[in-house]
Design an enzyme around this catalytic site. Structure first.
Site, PDB file in Angstrom:
ATOM      1  N   LYS A  90       0.720  -1.265  -0.006  1.00 31.67           N
ATOM      2  CA  LYS A  90      -0.114  -0.046   0.057  1.00 31.67           C
ATOM      3  C   LYS A  90       0.922   1.229  -0.037  1.00 31.67           C
ATOM      4  O   LYS A  90       0.206   2.378  -0.378  1.00 31.67           O
ATOM      5  CB  LYS A  90      -0.868   0.175   1.266  1.00 31.67           C
ATOM      6  CG  LYS A  90      -2.086  -0.981   1.258  1.00 31.67           C
ATOM      7  CD  LYS A  90      -2.735  -1.385   0.221  1.00 31.67           C
ATOM      8  CE  LYS A  90      -3.844  -2.192   0.072  1.00 31.67           C
ATOM      9  NZ  LYS A  90      -4.711  -2.106  -0.976  1.00 31.67           N
ATOM     10  N   SER A 137      -2.353 -13.068   4.296  1.00 32.68           N
ATOM     11  CA  SER A 137      -2.837 -12.908   3.079  1.00 32.68           C
ATOM     12  C   SER A 137      -2.003 -13.504   2.042  1.00 32.68           C
ATOM     13  O   SER A 137      -2.236 -13.979   0.878  1.00 32.68           O
ATOM     14  CB  SER A 137      -3.164 -11.406   2.632  1.00 32.68           C
ATOM     15  OG  SER A 137      -1.787 -10.646   2.993  1.00 32.68           O
TER      16      SER A 137
END
Length: 329
Positions: A62, A283
């Protein structure tokens, strides 16, 4: 203000010797990408490489989106003297908080209350104001989108004069970040031989941006999305059974979707720590499980995103250890 004497003695950014004048200079690009590392022991169905995005300066994939989101707001003169507000499961907010502090801007984060405490502490250390939200607090759009609805409400408050929302779920700058950086890095690092790309459904900036770039180079490359189970504990990923699809998601570049449940994702995460020495978040475990299930030719090169470090999830990982605190099998 830098004096002439300070300017003459100052060392400036030189990537050739890994010297940087500002932490933002560590953000990646095609010439200075995040590492691509082969998974040698736990992946047997295909030749899988992981893109280690947790080696970005603020700790996750991100960082790329946050930098482009803030730059877009500044370029379009949409920020002015207002504060930022953003809904996030943690990683975008962490990067935005760091970048905002460098810019002298305050950030308020609306965050689901189930996000690991480690992320909330990091955000507060960076000076962000953190508003924890139960998922059903503001059931606008969908019952699992409470943090997004609250961020929108804050952005609209006071006539829109106090806050501006970066809006990573709808902002095309999120896609642009991965089209201009992540995609070209992967293409160059694999010498154009990548046959499949794996990334989770989240904001969908990564899979849309990388997917577009790679499809333009070779339409036969498989772009595969990972979707978690309903009620999952895989922060950063979204199940569209309980959350609205982001506006920036481009289904035209996605060839397939693989469903990965929590248990296999966490089991694989533990294996990546112990057998590969990769201290990844859950993840990443889901991405590797999906790559193993997809059925590629063993000689085909595939790339999966490893979005962040597992060090932000140690409270979650405590459940993977025995009652005596020793590792279990």
């Amino acid at each position: 203000m830098i004096t002439k004497l300070e300017e003459s003695t100052r060392l400036h950014t030189d990537r050739g010797v890994e010297r940087y004048d500002d932490i933002r200079d560590l953000l990646p690009d095609a010439d200075h990408p995040t590492p691509l590392v082969r998974v040698n022991r736990v992946a047997t169905a295909a030749t899988l490489y992981l893109k280690l995005e947790w080696l970005n300066p603020f700790g996750s994939i991100k960082d790329r989106a946050a930098a482009f989101l803030l730059d877009g707001l500044l370029t379009r003169d949409e920020l002015g003297d207002r504060e930022l507000v953003e809904a996030s499961s943690g990683n975008t907010a962490i990067a935005l908080a760091a970048l905002a502090s460098l810019h002298g801007t305050r950030l308020t984060v609306t965050i689901p209350d189930g996000v690991p405490e480690e992320k909330k502490i990091v955000l507060r250390m960076l000076g962000a104001e953190v508003w924890e939200t139960p998922d059903d607090l503001c059931p606008v759009d969908h019952p699992k989108d409470g943090a997004i609805a609250l961020a929108r409400s804050l952005a609209a408050s006071e006539g829109g004069g106090r806050y501006v929302m970066a809006n990573q779920y709808e902002n095309v700058d999120n896609v642009r970040a991965h089209y201009e950086t992540t995609g070209p890095e992967i293409w160059r690092q694999t010498e154009g031989r990548v046959r499949a790309f794996f990334a989770g459904f989240g904001t969908c900036g990564t899979i849309t941006g990388v997917g577009r770039y790679l499809k333009e180079r070779d339409p036969s490359i498989q772009i595969v999305a990972i979707e978690p189970q309903r009620g999952h504990r895989l922060p950063g990923l979204k199940s569209f059974e309980e959350a609205k699809q982001p506006g920036i998601l481009d289904w035209s570049v996605i060839d397939d979707v693989v469903r990965v449940d929590d248990d296999p994702a966490y089991t694989m995460t533990k294996r990546l720590w112990r057998e590969e020495g990769l201290m990844v978040g859950p993840s990443t475990g889901a991405v590797v499980v999906a790559a193993e299930q997809f059925g590629l030719d063993p000689d085909d090169i595939s790339v999966g995103v490893s979005p962040d470090s597992g060090l932000k999830y140690t409270s979650y990982f405590a459940e993977l250890l025995g009652d005596d605190g020793l590792p279990t099998t």
